[in-house]
Design a protein around this motif. Structure first.
Motif, PDB file in Angstrom:
ATOM      1  N   UNK A 184       0.813  -1.214   0.000  1.00  0.00           N
ATOM      2  CA  UNK A 184       0.000   0.000   0.000  1.00  0.00           C
ATOM      3  C   UNK A 184       0.845   1.261   0.000  1.00  0.00           C
ATOM      4  N   UNK A 185       1.951   1.228   0.736  1.00  0.00           N
ATOM      5  CA  UNK A 185       2.830   2.397   0.786  1.00  0.00           C
ATOM      6  C   UNK A 185       3.488   2.659  -0.568  1.00  0.00           C
ATOM      7  N   UNK A 186       3.911   1.605  -1.259  1.00  0.00           N
ATOM      8  CA  UNK A 186       4.490   1.778  -2.592  1.00  0.00           C
ATOM      9  C   UNK A 186       3.455   2.369  -3.550  1.00  0.00           C
ATOM     10  N   UNK A 187       2.220   1.903  -3.454  1.00  0.00           N
ATOM     11  CA  UNK A 187       1.148   2.442  -4.306  1.00  0.00           C
ATOM     12  C   UNK A 187       0.977   3.939  -4.066  1.00  0.00           C
ATOM     13  N   UNK A 188       1.124   4.354  -2.804  1.00  0.00           N
ATOM     14  CA  UNK A 188       0.973   5.784  -2.496  1.00  0.00           C
ATOM     15  C   UNK A 188       2.076   6.628  -3.123  1.00  0.00           C
ATOM     16  N   UNK A 189       3.187   5.993  -3.498  1.00  0.00           N
ATOM     17  CA  UNK A 189       4.308   6.721  -4.090  1.00  0.00           C
ATOM     18  C   UNK A 189       4.250   6.747  -5.616  1.00  0.00           C
ATOM     19  N   UNK A 190       3.268   6.074  -6.221  1.00  0.00           N
ATOM     20  CA  UNK A 190       3.175   6.029  -7.678  1.00  0.00           C
ATOM     21  C   UNK A 190       2.711   7.367  -8.239  1.00  0.00           C
ATOM     22  N   UNK A 191       3.185   7.672  -9.444  1.00  0.00           N
ATOM     23  CA  UNK A 191       2.760   8.897 -10.118  1.00  0.00           C
ATOM     24  C   UNK A 191       1.328   8.748 -10.620  1.00  0.00           C
ATOM     25  N   UNK A 209      15.521   7.531 -12.355  1.00  0.00           N
ATOM     26  CA  UNK A 209      14.933   8.199 -11.191  1.00  0.00           C
ATOM     27  C   UNK A 209      14.340   7.176 -10.228  1.00  0.00           C
ATOM     28  N   UNK A 210      13.716   6.155 -10.792  1.00  0.00           N
ATOM     29  CA  UNK A 210      13.123   5.103  -9.953  1.00  0.00           C
ATOM     30  C   UNK A 210      14.194   4.318  -9.206  1.00  0.00           C
ATOM     31  N   UNK A 211      15.347   4.084  -9.897  1.00  0.00           N
ATOM     32  CA  UNK A 211      16.429   3.339  -9.268  1.00  0.00           C
ATOM     33  C   UNK A 211      16.991   4.081  -8.059  1.00  0.00           C
ATOM     34  N   UNK A 212      16.968   5.396  -8.125  1.00  0.00           N
ATOM     35  CA  UNK A 212      17.537   6.210  -7.058  1.00  0.00           C
ATOM     36  C   UNK A 212      16.505   6.602  -6.004  1.00  0.00           C
ATOM     37  N   UNK A 213      15.272   6.193  -6.178  1.00  0.00           N
ATOM     38  CA  UNK A 213      14.213   6.600  -5.257  1.00  0.00           C
ATOM     39  C   UNK A 213      14.034   5.575  -4.145  1.00  0.00           C
ATOM     40  N   UNK A 214      13.290   5.993  -3.117  1.00  0.00           N
ATOM     41  CA  UNK A 214      13.026   5.101  -1.994  1.00  0.00           C
ATOM     42  C   UNK A 214      12.091   3.964  -2.385  1.00  0.00           C
ATOM     43  N   UNK A 215      11.357   4.121  -3.511  1.00  0.00           N
ATOM     44  CA  UNK A 215      10.444   3.065  -3.942  1.00  0.00           C
ATOM     45  C   UNK A 215      11.203   1.774  -4.223  1.00  0.00           C
ATOM     46  N   UNK A 216      12.389   1.897  -4.857  1.00  0.00           N
ATOM     47  CA  UNK A 216      13.173   0.710  -5.186  1.00  0.00           C
ATOM     48  C   UNK A 216      13.652   0.022  -3.915  1.00  0.00           C
ATOM     49  N   UNK A 217      14.118   0.810  -2.955  1.00  0.00           N
ATOM     50  CA  UNK A 217      14.599   0.239  -1.697  1.00  0.00           C
ATOM     51  C   UNK A 217      13.485  -0.520  -0.993  1.00  0.00           C
ATOM     52  N   UNK A 255     -12.304   0.872  -8.742  1.00  0.00           N
ATOM     53  CA  UNK A 255     -12.931   1.999  -8.041  1.00  0.00           C
ATOM     54  C   UNK A 255     -11.939   3.010  -7.460  1.00  0.00           C
ATOM     55  N   UNK A 256     -10.661   2.772  -7.555  1.00  0.00           N
ATOM     56  CA  UNK A 256      -9.663   3.676  -6.966  1.00  0.00           C
ATOM     57  C   UNK A 256      -9.798   5.078  -7.536  1.00  0.00           C
ATOM     58  N   UNK A 257      -9.863   6.080  -6.645  1.00  0.00           N
ATOM     59  CA  UNK A 257      -9.977   7.462  -7.102  1.00  0.00           C
ATOM     60  C   UNK A 257      -8.614   7.980  -7.551  1.00  0.00           C
ATOM     61  N   UNK A 258      -8.575   8.646  -8.733  1.00  0.00           N
ATOM     62  CA  UNK A 258      -7.307   9.159  -9.288  1.00  0.00           C
ATOM     63  C   UNK A 258      -6.274   8.044  -9.331  1.00  0.00           C
ATOM     64  N   UNK A 259      -6.631   6.960  -9.993  1.00  0.00           N
ATOM     65  CA  UNK A 259      -5.812   5.755 -10.033  1.00  0.00           C
ATOM     66  C   UNK A 259      -4.460   6.036 -10.685  1.00  0.00           C
ATOM     67  N   UNK A 260      -3.324   5.672 -10.042  1.00  0.00           N
ATOM     68  CA  UNK A 260      -2.020   5.816 -10.677  1.00  0.00           C
ATOM     69  C   UNK A 260      -1.961   4.999 -11.974  1.00  0.00           C
ATOM     70  N   UNK A 261      -1.357   5.563 -12.992  1.00  0.00           N
ATOM     71  CA  UNK A 261      -1.367   4.886 -14.300  1.00  0.00           C
ATOM     72  C   UNK A 261      -0.604   3.561 -14.271  1.00  0.00           C
ATOM     73  N   UNK A 383      -5.727  12.188  -1.147  1.00  0.00           N
ATOM     74  CA  UNK A 383      -4.332  12.061  -0.739  1.00  0.00           C
ATOM     75  C   UNK A 383      -3.793  10.690  -1.133  1.00  0.00           C
ATOM     76  N   UNK A 384      -2.741  10.624  -1.953  1.00  0.00           N
ATOM     77  CA  UNK A 384      -2.164   9.332  -2.344  1.00  0.00           C
ATOM     78  C   UNK A 384      -1.723   8.494  -1.137  1.00  0.00           C
ATOM     79  N   UNK A 385      -1.184   9.150  -0.097  1.00  0.00           N
ATOM     80  CA  UNK A 385      -0.733   8.406   1.077  1.00  0.00           C
ATOM     81  C   UNK A 385      -1.911   7.729   1.767  1.00  0.00           C
ATOM     82  N   UNK A 386      -2.991   8.478   2.010  1.00  0.00           N
ATOM     83  CA  UNK A 386      -4.141   7.912   2.694  1.00  0.00           C
ATOM     84  C   UNK A 386      -4.799   6.804   1.864  1.00  0.00           C
ATOM     85  N   UNK A 387      -4.818   6.983   0.554  1.00  0.00           N
ATOM     86  CA  UNK A 387      -5.370   5.943  -0.314  1.00  0.00           C
ATOM     87  C   UNK A 387      -4.505   4.683  -0.285  1.00  0.00           C
ATOM     88  N   UNK A 388      -3.189   4.876  -0.408  1.00  0.00           N
ATOM     89  CA  UNK A 388      -2.281   3.731  -0.406  1.00  0.00           C
ATOM     90  C   UNK A 388      -2.296   2.988   0.909  1.00  0.00           C
TER      91      UNK A 388
END
Length: 437
Positions: A184-191, A209-217, A255-261, A383-388
């Motif tokens: 869920x937390x990774x989903x909240x970080x999606x564009x 950019x993804x390789x250097x981001x916290x998402x990869x870690x 049903x996700x609102x403003x679904x990340x692509x 809020x992406x965080x609250x949704x994720x």
């Protein structure tokens, strides 16, 4: 003001440290281990009371978190009634469960009061992932190069990953709920929006950019946790996790609102990369063998549940008393089983026996209502965080509802308190009354 600020931070980061500590001493599933967690919680709650002597507001948790206190409070009130009116068949064990449940109530109270913003919600999630990662690394190390005894606590090691837990299914449950909130937390970080420029350089730049981001870690941490989950070879643990993730994912894709692509690609990656590629390298074949060899003739859990039903009928109103199952069950056991069953391997049955059907129903209804809130958050929050976070909490709750059909993970303090934290995150992500998203 400086003292109050430091005390606030001290309580919050002590809660984070406790989250990491809980699974280390045998899943806090020994009297001395859960006593440590109780003492810490009681001490922190005492500090919370002192904090509010100097600051005359902020003692109570937000109103939107009331369902978790309804859930735990129902059990706490039932235990008090059982002790006061001597309904318990084992008063000593019931008092022990009462003390433990009171610490759960205070723990949820503190989490809801001191997790005051998005930054602290993120910090709590990091603490959960760190705790899960430590267990995964420890369990994988022992499983891939098993010594005779574990380096911590000196337990004889089995071929199925236990980590620092005594029981492999407790580790599977713990890792699965950590995985749920991590996903869920990774989903909240999606564009949210896909880059309209389709040139190869832009895709390459995005990849770097993804390789250097916290998402990869975090993604790498979750892969390690998946490996450990597979190495537990827990049949229901793995199946329930995949079913719950698939169910919540289908809901989110619809049903996700403003679904990340990239949401669908992330979800597909968990099933393809984690269950097929990683699984083929780290023992998914052995898990498949366990599933294929499962026999209801050899399996005795269904007989334990069947023999427990008369106890449900006998104590359906007031319950037999918290913690009394292990003493009552031998009186109803029809035939000798392989091993001693001190739990029903079905939390619904055991809770109904010990707490009564009404208390069990009210607690389960509260859990379902929290699940409804999480689904609502996914469809209404911006809020992406609250949704994720809501996605992760919904997955964890769905998983727990399935897993406790055949096991007793909530009897382990580490699992119960970690699950409480995750539920609190879902409620804290819900919409504030009379406030905008």
């Amino acid at each position: 003001m400086g003292f109050l600020f430091m005390l606030n931070k001290f309580i919050f980061y002590s809660l984070c440290s406790l989250i990491i500590w809980l699974p280390i001493p045998l899943g806090s599933n020994r009297p001395w281990a859960w006593a440590i967690s109780e003492l810490i919680v009681f001490a922190l709650f005492f500090l919370h009371c002192i904090f509010n002597i100097y600051k005359n507001n902020g003692f109570f948790p937000p109103l939107r978190t009331w369902p978790i206190f309804t859930l735990i409070g129902t059990l706490l009130l039932t235990l008090l009634i059982q002790i006061i009116f001597s309904y318990s068949t084992d008063p000593i064990q019931t008092k022990i469960v009462l003390l433990k449940t009171a610490s759960f109530f205070m723990f949820a109270w503190l989490i809801c009061v001191y997790t005051i913003d998005k930054k602290r919600i993120t910090t709590i999630i990091y603490a959960l992932i760190i705790a899960g990662l430590f267990q995964a690394i420890y369990a994988t190390f022992l499983n891939l190069s098993p010594p005779s005894y574990t380096p911590i606590f000196g337990f004889q090691y089995s071929q199925r990953a236990n980590g620092s837990f005594v029981y492999h299914n407790h580790l599977a449950n713990y890792l699965a709920i950590i995985l749920s909130i991590g996903i869920g937390f990774i989903i909240s970080e999606l564009d949210i929006k896909k880059n309209s420029n389709s040139k190869l350089t832009h895709y390459f730049r995005g990849f770097i950019k993804a390789l250097l981001s916290k998402k990869l870690v975090i993604r790498l941490c979750l892969i390690i946790i998946v490996v450990a989950l597979l190495l537990t070879r827990s049949r229901m643990g793995n199946i329930a996790f995949l079913v719950s993730l698939a169910s919540v994912s289908l809901f989110a894709l619809k049903f996700y609102k403003s679904k990340p692509w990239s949401l669908k690609y992330l979800i597909i990656s968990f099933f393809v990369l984690d269950t097929i590629i990683v699984g083929s390298l780290f023992g998914a074949d052995k898990l498949q063998e366990r599933l294929a060899e499962t026999s209801f003739i050899e399996e005795t859990r269904d007989e334990v549940i069947q023999d427990s039903i008369p106890l449900v009928k006998q104590y359906y109103l007031s319950g037999s008393g918290g913690g009394s199952y292990y003493g009552l069950f031998p009186t109803k056991q029809s035939i000798p089983y392989s091993g001693f069953y001190d739990h029903a391997h079905n939390e619904y049955v055991q809770f109904a026996i010990e707490f009564g059907v009404l208390s069990c129903f009210l607690s389960f209804f509260s859990l379902l209502y929290i699940l409804y809130i999480c689904f609502k958050n996914m469809t209404q929050r911006t809020s992406p965080l609250y949704q994720g976070v809501s996605f992760g909490v919904a997955t964890a709750i769905t998983f727990m509802i399935l897993h406790i059909i055949v096991d007793f993970p909530l009897q382990a303090t580490a699992n119960a308190m970690t699950f409480i934290v995750i539920i609190c995150l879902g409620l804290l992500s819900s919409k504030k009354r009379l406030a905008k998203n």
